[in-house]
Enzyme design. Sequence first.
Site, PDB file in Angstrom:
ATOM      1  N   PRO A 173       0.650  -1.231   0.061  1.00 31.30           N
ATOM      2  CA  PRO A 173       0.346   0.132  -0.075  1.00 31.30           C
ATOM      3  C   PRO A 173       0.766   1.268   0.207  1.00 31.30           C
ATOM      4  O   PRO A 173       0.491   2.423  -0.226  1.00 31.30           O
ATOM      5  CB  PRO A 173      -0.573  -0.353   1.026  1.00 31.30           C
ATOM      6  N   LYS A 206      -1.593   2.669  -4.618  1.00 30.80           N
ATOM      7  CA  LYS A 206      -2.462   2.613  -5.583  1.00 30.80           C
ATOM      8  C   LYS A 206      -3.246   0.850  -5.997  1.00 30.80           C
ATOM      9  O   LYS A 206      -3.654   1.010  -7.278  1.00 30.80           O
ATOM     10  CB  LYS A 206      -0.685   1.682  -6.547  1.00 30.80           C
ATOM     11  N   TYR A 241       2.539   9.003  -8.493  1.00 27.65           N
ATOM     12  CA  TYR A 241       1.748   9.062  -6.991  1.00 27.65           C
ATOM     13  C   TYR A 241       0.297   9.914  -7.286  1.00 27.65           C
ATOM     14  O   TYR A 241       0.000   9.466  -7.434  1.00 27.65           O
ATOM     15  CB  TYR A 241       2.236   9.957  -5.931  1.00 27.65           C
TER      16      TYR A 241
END
Length: 390
Positions: free
Chosen positions: A294, A298, A383
Amino acid sequence: MRTQVAIIGAGPSGLLLSHLLAADGVESVVVETRTEEYVAGRIRAGILEQSTVDLLREVGLGERLDREGDPHRGIYLQWPEERHHLDFVDLTGRSVFVYGQTEVQKDLVAARTAAGQEVHYGVSETALHDLESDRPSVTFTDEHGVQQRLEADVVVGCDGSFGPSREAVPATLRRTWEKTYPYSWLGILADVAPSTDELIYAWHPDGFAMHSMRSATVSRLYLQVPNETKIDDWSDDRIWDALATRLGHGQDGWQLTPGPVTDKSVLPMRSFVQQPMRHGRLFLAGDAAHIVPPTGAKGLNLAVADVALLAPALTSLLKGDAALADGYSDAALRRVWRCTHFSWWMTTMLHTSGDPFDEQLQLSQLRWVTSSEAGATGLAENYAGLPIGF
Ligand SMILES: Cc1cc2nc3c(=O)[nH]c(=O)nc-3n(C[C@H](O)[C@H](O)[C@H](O)COP(=O)(O)OP(=O)(O)OC[C@H]3O[C@@H](n4cnc5c(N)ncnc54)[C@H](O)[C@@H]3O)c2cc1C
């Protein structure tokens, strides 16, 4: 029973797929082992990428997200004595939203219920049949103990990492890659206002820590712990003490405010990819085909990206044009591998392994990412998320 698309799993990928298909006039039936409440209550992901938010808005699921979600411009990266902010909007023009998976799930359930979507909760013994024919089917025992057969044109496995779909692809035709990391995350949910305006990712010699949040009154925090950690060994006080140390309580006047812990769990860290994501009339989406640790936020976003590609592909396939369906696996896997790499990269940059050489490389990498515009932009682009179809 007969439908066009039989969907196994009513998590985010299964319900969103049914929503997207319905918008294209394609009928589906969803089967799910758990209850509706159980699925909606699972504490999991909390960060939505720009493209996930754009898609949810586009398909009528953005109203509560826009009202209650919290747009974040970036994240903090830190190590002892240093904290740096990376502004994704300045770097890439894209950003992320804090909006829990529980909330996405509630919005999906509300929309599908209002549309009269057929979802069978509480099923057992789900099995897939005749996937290499044009008449595949799914059999299951419904919540009343009655055996059911659901015939369809297509079956989609949205059944996460423990469902039967991925193994319905013959062993000789599937290839898998797997990496288990030598640490886990101890995650807590606490009824306390976040002590930070945006997420803090902290490298620390004792191990990684992260300060996330779910709302203005609920914080989500994580600690790197060894695999096989027993939750009972971690009292709330021990957790808050470790968080304070690793997150830098007192550093430049910053304070971590503890509060009542309402949920506590240990999450193992794993990367897994199975390809192809299609076999005959079976398609895989979300965690059924891939799992990421995690750290890069994503998992949920990848599930959304998969079904965003799959819905138009299935709609075309059912109208007689197979081109998009034939290209689905390759198209989805390009993004899956990018996110798999990014999640591994963030994980290995931030989690201590006990190796002093690795520590120096990690600190060097952190200094570069926070001081070079090129380094920061690479992190920000991944990100905040690449466009669907990347
Ligand atoms: C414990 C945990 C914590 C996580 N935390 C984070 C996080 O902090 N940040 C982050 O970004 N991501 C996190 N993730 C990842 C993220 O939640 C997943 O990537 C996301 O849920 C994927 O959605 P999905 O619909 O593909 O799979 P799931 O949400 O797993 O849904 C699959 C559904 O299929 C159902 N199912 C399984 N077997 C059958 C069967 N035989 N018949 C019918 N139905 C079946 C399951 O009950 C489930 O509801 C976490 C995942 C887990 C498991």
